[in-house]
Design a protein around this motif. Structure first.
Motif, PDB file in Angstrom:
ATOM      1  N   LYS A   1       0.844  -1.183   0.000  1.00 26.04           N
ATOM      2  CA  LYS A   1       0.000   0.000   0.000  1.00 26.04           C
ATOM      3  C   LYS A   1       0.887   1.242   0.000  1.00 26.04           C
ATOM      4  CE  LYS A   1      -3.594  -2.235   2.802  1.00 26.04           C
ATOM      5  NZ  LYS A   1      -4.313  -2.181   4.105  1.00 26.04           N
TER       6      LYS A   1
ATOM      7  N   THR B   1       0.515   5.679  -0.171  1.00 32.08           N
ATOM      8  CA  THR B   1      -0.297   6.892  -0.279  1.00 32.08           C
ATOM      9  C   THR B   1       0.637   8.099  -0.311  1.00 32.08           C
ATOM     10  OG1 THR B   1      -0.494   7.052   2.136  1.00 32.08           O
ATOM     11  CG2 THR B   1      -2.243   5.887   0.953  1.00 32.08           C
TER      12      THR B   1
ATOM     13  N   GLU C   1       3.356   0.700   3.140  1.00 36.91           N
ATOM     14  CA  GLU C   1       3.253  -0.499   3.979  1.00 36.91           C
ATOM     15  C   GLU C   1       3.467  -1.721   3.087  1.00 36.91           C
ATOM     16  OE1 GLU C   1       0.014  -2.946   6.700  1.00 36.91           O
ATOM     17  OE2 GLU C   1      -0.154  -0.751   6.517  1.00 36.91           O
TER      18      GLU C   1
ATOM     19  N   ASP D   1       3.823  -5.982   2.922  1.00 37.47           N
ATOM     20  CA  ASP D   1       3.351  -7.140   3.693  1.00 37.47           C
ATOM     21  C   ASP D   1       4.510  -7.972   4.244  1.00 37.47           C
ATOM     22  OD1 ASP D   1       4.086  -9.223   1.741  1.00 37.47           O
ATOM     23  OD2 ASP D   1       2.526  -8.319   0.506  1.00 37.47           O
TER      24      ASP D   1
ATOM     25  N   ALA E   1       6.427   2.347  -5.038  1.00 37.66           N
ATOM     26  CA  ALA E   1       5.507   3.318  -4.436  1.00 37.66           C
ATOM     27  C   ALA E   1       5.467   4.607  -5.253  1.00 37.66           C
ATOM     28  CB  ALA E   1       5.935   3.614  -3.000  1.00 37.66           C
TER      29      ALA E   1
ATOM     30  N   GLN F   1       3.381   3.837  -8.240  1.00 37.60           N
ATOM     31  CA  GLN F   1       1.983   3.626  -7.856  1.00 37.60           C
ATOM     32  C   GLN F   1       1.271   4.952  -7.567  1.00 37.60           C
ATOM     33  OE1 GLN F   1       1.350   0.398  -5.038  1.00 37.60           O
ATOM     34  NE2 GLN F   1      -0.357   1.499  -4.091  1.00 37.60           N
ATOM     35  N   THR F   2       1.970   5.891  -6.934  1.00 37.45           N
ATOM     36  CA  THR F   2       1.350   7.170  -6.579  1.00 37.45           C
ATOM     37  C   THR F   2       1.526   8.227  -7.662  1.00 37.45           C
ATOM     38  OG1 THR F   2       3.375   7.748  -5.365  1.00 37.45           O
ATOM     39  CG2 THR F   2       1.550   6.798  -4.098  1.00 37.45           C
TER      40      THR F   2
ATOM     41  N   LYS G   1       6.754  -0.818   7.520  1.00 37.18           N
ATOM     42  CA  LYS G   1       6.087   0.471   7.363  1.00 37.18           C
ATOM     43  C   LYS G   1       7.131   1.591   7.413  1.00 37.18           C
ATOM     44  CE  LYS G   1       1.794  -0.997   9.644  1.00 37.18           C
ATOM     45  NZ  LYS G   1       0.838  -0.709  10.766  1.00 37.18           N
TER      46      LYS G   1
END
Length: 452
Positions: free
Chosen positions: A2, A4, A18, A20, A79, A82-83, A105
């Motif tokens: 994830k 953001t 984050e 896994d 990331a 993705q963002t 994290k």
């Protein structure tokens, strides 16, 4: 995973990620395989220590930093993609959680490419193309060619003038003590070339063959040899010969010697075509530069300092590469010029900021106008490079892909297409009616202030 993104101010934001626990476990495995090769445990050879024994002796925590170093670059890149952000500097990473059986994290403060608010970019006034070649320009080109093909003739009865080449002996000293590099015999020096210490050449003007003279000069404060900087020196000079350029006659014979033409008139017509072609290319470059500057001035952007500093580094590297093609390097240049690297970088700051601004503006215009680079256009660029370097297009593509430059080449083609779009949508006006760019206007103000 994830990810953001939250903007907190100007071009700065926080990327929260984050990962896994399965990926953490895989990273710990890679970290163990790396460190176990050097681990020392009694009863086991290096590289053969079982994982449970290793963790019991050193603790699983001993693997965490290596595992983070393995995992972080990988997930950070994911990331970013993705963002859909564009970082322009190293992130400030804060690891919030990492452990065996846990999710990874972290938060990263990231400086990103700034938003660009475009001003007007269509209908910008630009000088109309003018490739008319005057007779005066042809005459100046012929004179330049005369100078290039001139012969040096020994002058016996006259004194040395600016433009003459004198053959001299010189022997320099400071406070009566000779210094390294201050002595030479039968040295050829063109007067007016400004290749010697300021004031030296002017004092040789007026000397005749056979003359002796003590030439007194002061080394510049920024001279590369610190032991001589700012010191007064005396050079004992003897003139052996004075040579003066003898220009060839501008006639048909001259045309035959320097060209494929039989008559001077034919050669002049060809020169006129060459000058027109050169003028066209120079005008096009000047029009493009002016137009890009004007469009850049109309845009609103808050440029991150990291982008400017990055461009300064690129400029320094390019400058060093150019120096190396001339048999010099950056270190030698700084020594001769008396500059420091920070001083050189400071000089480049303004140009670097303008480059960054203009490139950001062109990129935004390309987005607004849906300007893209097709595969055919990219292949045409590869073909041009292949021809220049005597390689196949496939070889050039593979080389660029291997060093990560293929994307940069695509960006360069895109910028050129965008500039062409601006030219096609510009308004041509006579050059004398054109308003100067902000940079040009500032230069005019500075020159006027200096004259006062």
């Amino acid at each position: 995973m994830k990810a953001t993104w939250e903007k907190i101010e100007k071009n700065l934001g926080v990327l929260e990620v984050e990962v896994d626990a399965d990926r953490v476990s895989a990273a710990l495995d890679k970290a163990f395989n790396k460190v176990v090769k050097k681990a020392t445990v009694p009863g086991f050879r290096k590289g053969k220590v079982p994982r449970p024994i290793f963790e019991a002796r050193y603790g699983v925590e001993s693997l965490y930093q290596d595992a983070i170093d393995i995992l972080l670059p990988e997930v950070y890149s994911e990331a970013v993609e993705q963002t859909d952000i564009f970082p322009v500097d190293r992130p400030e990473v804060d690891v919030e959680q990492f452990g065996k059986g846990q999710a990874f994290k972290f938060k990263a403060k990231v400086t990103v490419k700034p938003e660009v608010k475009l001003g007007d970019y269509k209908g910008i006034e630009v000088a109309a193309e003018n490739v008319e070649v005057t007779e005066e320009e042809v005459a100046q080109e012929l004179e330049r060619l005369q100078q290039r093909h001139a012969e040096l003739v020994v002058i016996d009865e006259e004194t040395a003038q600016n433009g003459d080449t004198v053959v001299i002996d010189f022997d320099g000293s400071v406070d009566g003590v000779p210094f390294e590099g201050g002595k030479s015999e039968r040295y050829s020096l063109e007067l007016g070339s400004n290749t010697f210490i300021p004031g030296f050449e002017e004092q040789v003007v007026g000397l005749a063959t056979g003359d002796f003279k003590d030439v007194t000069v002061t080394f510049p404060e920024a001279y590369h040899a610190e032991e001589l900087a700012g010191k007064e020196a005396v050079f004992k000079v003897k003139v052996h010969e004075i040579k003066r350029k003898q220009l060839p006659e501008l006639d048909d014979e001259f045309a035959k010697d320097v060209s494929e033409f039989d008559t001077l008139e034919e050669y002049k017509e060809d020169l006129k075509k060459q000058l027109a072609d050169r003028k066209s290319k120079e005008n096009e470059a000047a029009r493009e530069s002016y137009l890009v500057d004007r469009v850049g001035e109309k845009a609103e952007i808050e440029i991150p300092a990291a982008m400017v500093q990055g461009e300064v580094q690129n400029m320094v590297r390019d400058f060093d590469n150019r120096l190396r093609t001339q048999g010099m390097n950056l270190e030698m240049f700084l020594g001769f010029s008396g500059q420091t690297l920070p001083e050189l970088q400071e000089q480049m700051q303004g140009d670097a900021e303008k480059r960054v601004r203009n490139n950001l503006v062109l990129e935004q215009i390309a987005k607004e106008e849906n300007i893209e680079v097709t595969e055919d256009e990219l292949n045409a660029e590869l073909n041009t490079m292949a021809e220049a370097y005597k390689r196949t297009p496939e070889e050039i593509r593979n080389i660029l892909a291997a060093n990560g430059s293929l994307g940069s080449m695509r960006e360069e083609v895109l910028l050129r297409k965008t500039i062409q779009f601006l030219l096609e949508n510009a308004k041509e006006v006579p050059a004398d009616q054109l308003k100067p760019s902000a940079d040009a206007a500032e230069e005019v103000k500075e020159e006027a202030a200096e004259e006062k």
